[in-house]
Design a protein around this motif. Sequence first.
Motif, PDB file in Angstrom:
ATOM      1  N   PHE A 303      22.794  86.939  -3.369  1.00 58.73           N
ATOM      2  CA  PHE A 303      23.298  87.364  -4.678  1.00 58.73           C
ATOM      3  C   PHE A 303      24.425  88.382  -4.537  1.00 58.73           C
ATOM      4  CE2 PHE A 303      23.089  90.320  -8.310  1.00 58.73           C
ATOM      5  CZ  PHE A 303      23.379  89.439  -9.347  1.00 58.73           C
ATOM      6  N   LEU A 304      24.283  89.314  -3.580  1.00 53.09           N
ATOM      7  CA  LEU A 304      25.293  90.357  -3.386  1.00 53.09           C
ATOM      8  C   LEU A 304      26.423  89.921  -2.461  1.00 53.09           C
ATOM      9  CD1 LEU A 304      23.015  93.533  -3.038  1.00 53.09           C
ATOM     10  CD2 LEU A 304      24.297  92.761  -5.041  1.00 53.09           C
ATOM     11  N   GLY A 305      26.262  88.791  -1.785  1.00 50.42           N
ATOM     12  CA  GLY A 305      27.300  88.318  -0.871  1.00 50.42           C
ATOM     13  C   GLY A 305      27.266  89.002   0.476  1.00 50.42           C
ATOM     14  N   ILE A 306      26.047  89.277   0.988  1.00 44.60           N
ATOM     15  CA  ILE A 306      25.900  89.950   2.277  1.00 44.60           C
ATOM     16  C   ILE A 306      25.801  88.927   3.398  1.00 44.60           C
ATOM     17  CG2 ILE A 306      24.406  91.446   3.669  1.00 44.60           C
ATOM     18  CD1 ILE A 306      23.614  92.879   1.095  1.00 44.60           C
ATOM     19  N   SER A 307      26.635  89.061   4.405  1.00 53.11           N
ATOM     20  CA  SER A 307      26.545  88.218   5.596  1.00 53.11           C
ATOM     21  C   SER A 307      25.235  88.522   6.315  1.00 53.11           C
ATOM     22  CB  SER A 307      27.720  88.482   6.535  1.00 53.11           C
ATOM     23  OG  SER A 307      28.949  88.124   5.930  1.00 53.11           O
ATOM     24  N   THR A 308      24.586  87.469   6.828  1.00 53.71           N
ATOM     25  CA  THR A 308      23.263  87.674   7.412  1.00 53.71           C
ATOM     26  C   THR A 308      22.887  86.497   8.297  1.00 53.71           C
ATOM     27  OG1 THR A 308      20.942  88.186   6.853  1.00 53.71           O
ATOM     28  CG2 THR A 308      22.058  86.584   5.473  1.00 53.71           C
ATOM     29  N   VAL A 309      21.828  86.679   9.069  1.00 55.59           N
ATOM     30  CA  VAL A 309      21.274  85.584   9.868  1.00 55.59           C
ATOM     31  C   VAL A 309      20.098  84.995   9.099  1.00 55.59           C
ATOM     32  CG1 VAL A 309      20.156  84.916  12.022  1.00 55.59           C
ATOM     33  CG2 VAL A 309      21.996  86.613  12.050  1.00 55.59           C
ATOM     34  N   ARG A 310      20.209  83.733   8.765  1.00 52.81           N
ATOM     35  CA  ARG A 310      19.177  83.076   7.951  1.00 52.81           C
ATOM     36  C   ARG A 310      18.030  82.581   8.823  1.00 52.81           C
ATOM     37  NH1 ARG A 310      21.651  78.521   4.651  1.00 52.81           N
ATOM     38  NH2 ARG A 310      22.121  80.261   3.211  1.00 52.81           N
ATOM     39  N   GLN A 311      16.809  82.880   8.376  1.00 51.76           N
ATOM     40  CA  GLN A 311      15.630  82.262   8.971  1.00 51.76           C
ATOM     41  C   GLN A 311      14.758  81.714   7.849  1.00 51.76           C
ATOM     42  OE1 GLN A 311      12.284  84.536  10.490  1.00 51.76           O
ATOM     43  NE2 GLN A 311      13.358  86.471  10.084  1.00 51.76           N
ATOM     44  N   PRO A 312      13.975  80.655   8.099  1.00 59.48           N
ATOM     45  CA  PRO A 312      13.132  80.061   7.054  1.00 59.48           C
ATOM     46  C   PRO A 312      11.849  80.878   6.862  1.00 59.48           C
ATOM     47  CG  PRO A 312      12.914  78.800   9.077  1.00 59.48           C
ATOM     48  CD  PRO A 312      13.934  79.873   9.355  1.00 59.48           C
ATOM     49  N   ILE A 313      11.923  81.901   6.031  1.00 62.63           N
ATOM     50  CA  ILE A 313      10.836  82.882   5.925  1.00 62.63           C
ATOM     51  C   ILE A 313       9.548  82.253   5.397  1.00 62.63           C
ATOM     52  CG2 ILE A 313      10.154  85.101   4.948  1.00 62.63           C
ATOM     53  CD1 ILE A 313      13.200  85.650   4.542  1.00 62.63           C
ATOM     54  N   ARG A 314       9.643  81.523   4.293  1.00 62.23           N
ATOM     55  CA  ARG A 314       8.438  80.933   3.702  1.00 62.23           C
ATOM     56  C   ARG A 314       7.812  79.901   4.653  1.00 62.23           C
ATOM     57  NH1 ARG A 314       7.293  80.115  -2.531  1.00 62.23           N
ATOM     58  NH2 ARG A 314       5.312  78.995  -2.423  1.00 62.23           N
ATOM     59  N   THR A 335       9.395  77.988  17.766  1.00 63.96           N
ATOM     60  CA  THR A 335      10.623  78.746  17.553  1.00 63.96           C
ATOM     61  C   THR A 335      11.395  78.100  16.420  1.00 63.96           C
ATOM     62  OG1 THR A 335      10.743  79.372  19.896  1.00 63.96           O
ATOM     63  CG2 THR A 335      12.759  79.588  18.593  1.00 63.96           C
ATOM     64  N   LEU A 336      11.630  78.842  15.368  1.00 72.12           N
ATOM     65  CA  LEU A 336      12.289  78.325  14.177  1.00 72.12           C
ATOM     66  C   LEU A 336      13.813  78.402  14.301  1.00 72.12           C
ATOM     67  CD1 LEU A 336       9.983  80.038  11.545  1.00 72.12           C
ATOM     68  CD2 LEU A 336       9.999  77.610  12.124  1.00 72.12           C
ATOM     69  N   PRO A 337      14.524  77.531  13.597  1.00 69.68           N
ATOM     70  CA  PRO A 337      15.991  77.551  13.657  1.00 69.68           C
ATOM     71  C   PRO A 337      16.577  78.727  12.878  1.00 69.68           C
ATOM     72  CG  PRO A 337      15.247  75.928  12.055  1.00 69.68           C
ATOM     73  CD  PRO A 337      14.011  76.433  12.746  1.00 69.68           C
ATOM     74  N   ILE A 338      17.726  79.197  13.318  1.00 71.03           N
ATOM     75  CA  ILE A 338      18.436  80.273  12.617  1.00 71.03           C
ATOM     76  C   ILE A 338      19.912  79.899  12.522  1.00 71.03           C
ATOM     77  CG2 ILE A 338      16.877  82.145  13.263  1.00 71.03           C
ATOM     78  CD1 ILE A 338      18.805  82.824  15.551  1.00 71.03           C
ATOM     79  N   GLU A 339      20.612  80.539  11.603  1.00 66.20           N
ATOM     80  CA  GLU A 339      22.066  80.345  11.505  1.00 66.20           C
ATOM     81  C   GLU A 339      22.705  81.580  10.894  1.00 66.20           C
ATOM     82  OE1 GLU A 339      23.665  77.694   8.479  1.00 66.20           O
ATOM     83  OE2 GLU A 339      21.639  77.428   7.660  1.00 66.20           O
ATOM     84  N   LEU A 340      23.924  81.860  11.319  1.00 68.74           N
ATOM     85  CA  LEU A 340      24.684  82.963  10.738  1.00 68.74           C
ATOM     86  C   LEU A 340      25.323  82.485   9.442  1.00 68.74           C
ATOM     87  CD1 LEU A 340      25.939  85.834  11.025  1.00 68.74           C
ATOM     88  CD2 LEU A 340      27.895  84.708  12.119  1.00 68.74           C
ATOM     89  N   VAL A 341      25.084  83.216   8.369  1.00 66.91           N
ATOM     90  CA  VAL A 341      25.674  82.898   7.070  1.00 66.91           C
ATOM     91  C   VAL A 341      26.728  83.966   6.773  1.00 66.91           C
ATOM     92  CG1 VAL A 341      25.247  82.507   4.620  1.00 66.91           C
ATOM     93  CG2 VAL A 341      23.500  81.886   6.301  1.00 66.91           C
ATOM     94  N   VAL A 342      27.995  83.577   6.812  1.00 64.71           N
ATOM     95  CA  VAL A 342      29.087  84.529   6.615  1.00 64.71           C
ATOM     96  C   VAL A 342      29.455  84.576   5.135  1.00 64.71           C
ATOM     97  CG1 VAL A 342      31.468  85.106   7.193  1.00 64.71           C
ATOM     98  CG2 VAL A 342      29.956  84.118   8.938  1.00 64.71           C
ATOM     99  N   ARG A 343      29.424  85.782   4.572  1.00 62.31           N
ATOM    100  CA  ARG A 343      29.776  85.980   3.157  1.00 62.31           C
ATOM    101  C   ARG A 343      30.823  87.089   3.065  1.00 62.31           C
ATOM    102  NH1 ARG A 343      23.676  85.609   2.438  1.00 62.31           N
ATOM    103  NH2 ARG A 343      23.273  83.465   1.749  1.00 62.31           N
ATOM    104  N   ALA A 344      31.079  87.548   1.855  1.00 62.78           N
ATOM    105  CA  ALA A 344      32.194  88.470   1.608  1.00 62.78           C
ATOM    106  C   ALA A 344      31.997  89.861   2.206  1.00 62.78           C
ATOM    107  CB  ALA A 344      32.435  88.584   0.096  1.00 62.78           C
ATOM    108  N   SER A 345      30.765  90.211   2.579  1.00 63.65           N
ATOM    109  CA  SER A 345      30.520  91.591   3.029  1.00 63.65           C
ATOM    110  C   SER A 345      31.020  91.873   4.439  1.00 63.65           C
ATOM    111  CB  SER A 345      29.015  91.899   2.975  1.00 63.65           C
ATOM    112  OG  SER A 345      28.323  91.233   4.001  1.00 63.65           O
ATOM    113  N   SER A 346      31.479  90.855   5.160  1.00 63.22           N
ATOM    114  CA  SER A 346      32.006  91.106   6.507  1.00 63.22           C
ATOM    115  C   SER A 346      33.431  90.565   6.618  1.00 63.22           C
ATOM    116  CB  SER A 346      31.113  90.469   7.570  1.00 63.22           C
ATOM    117  OG  SER A 346      30.995  89.065   7.400  1.00 63.22           O
ATOM    118  N   GLY A 347      34.293  91.366   7.215  1.00 63.01           N
ATOM    119  CA  GLY A 347      35.705  90.977   7.358  1.00 63.01           C
ATOM    120  C   GLY A 347      36.317  91.677   8.536  1.00 63.01           C
TER     121      GLY A 347
END
Length: 351
Positions: A303-314, A335-347
């Motif tokens: 919602f805030l546009g924060i770049s983060t590493v996504r994991q399937p929490i649920r 071992t669950l998959p992860i991915e970097l999600v790049v949003r506006a908070s990192s430049g």
Amino acid sequence: MGGTGGSTVTMKTVAEALGVSVTTVSNAYSKPDRLSSALREQILSKAGELGYCGPSAAGRALRSGKNDVCGFLFGGELSHAFSDPYAVLFLAGLSEAVEEFGASVLLLRGAGDPEDEATRLQRAAIDALVVSSPSAQRRGVELLRGRGVRVVGTQRTDEGDWVAINDTKAGRLVGKHLARLGHRDVVVVTSSASHDPLQEFDYRPGRTGAGLRPGTFEDERMRGLSEKVPDARIRVVAAPFHSRESGREAAGYALDVQDRPTAIVALSDVLALGVWDAVRERGLTPGRDVSVVGFDDIPDAGFLGISTVRQPIREKGRLAGRLAFDPELVERRITLPIELVVRASSGPAPH
């Protein structure tokens, strides 16, 4: 009580009053499908008249060897479990899975004195335990294992069952992202399990301390991050609690200096939300003046546009529940998959 002269009313009392067997009375409570509706109603009516409230749950568990309860050892104060979006999502998945096995979830506090924790765990009437933080060297967890309680971890270890992500890899994803953007002055915000006052120290590989205990996900993420920015100055600010407010406090401490960092990495999105608040409160723009990166990808991060590493929490919670109750599940270390999600908070790092 109901004509018993004050003596204890038992299942046998009800059976004798109706002229039926104790098993028949027991079936009225635990196996109602074995009785006609009329007979069951008659038994329950007589039980109420005599003041019998039903079989003891503890006694039933003792006889069957099952409690139909999965404990969840939360690595902090229980009140935080209800305000931590990560914990809420994980518990939703865990509850969904254990309900399929007719079980419930019991929250257990993992904070405080280790001996007190061991005592609490020994008193818990549970069939399985899901641990949210490392179980190594936790006496209470090892005692439960010895009692035959299945223990499921949420971090990768060399023993036992677990469902986790590769936290070192997650840290590398963030470090590589920051290196590409030219960041050489990085602050990492974490939280202290001991609730110590705000602490700051320069990070060196292998160094542990407040918020970076060996073997924790924070330590693993930190190691991975530092590998990809070997030439950067990395400072760690450990906040007293794992909360948005603590993240705001820690980031404010890092920003209110002359040589403020070009990037702040929070080792969870809960802390990253507070970092984002602190940056905005100082009239700065996340991603332009200071980059902000988190881990987990909770809904508010998107919602805030924060770049983060996504994991399937649920899904992580759901699989932990299956590992806890399904001995037929072949894969016991997931071992669950992860991915970097790049949003506006990192430049790019400002020059």
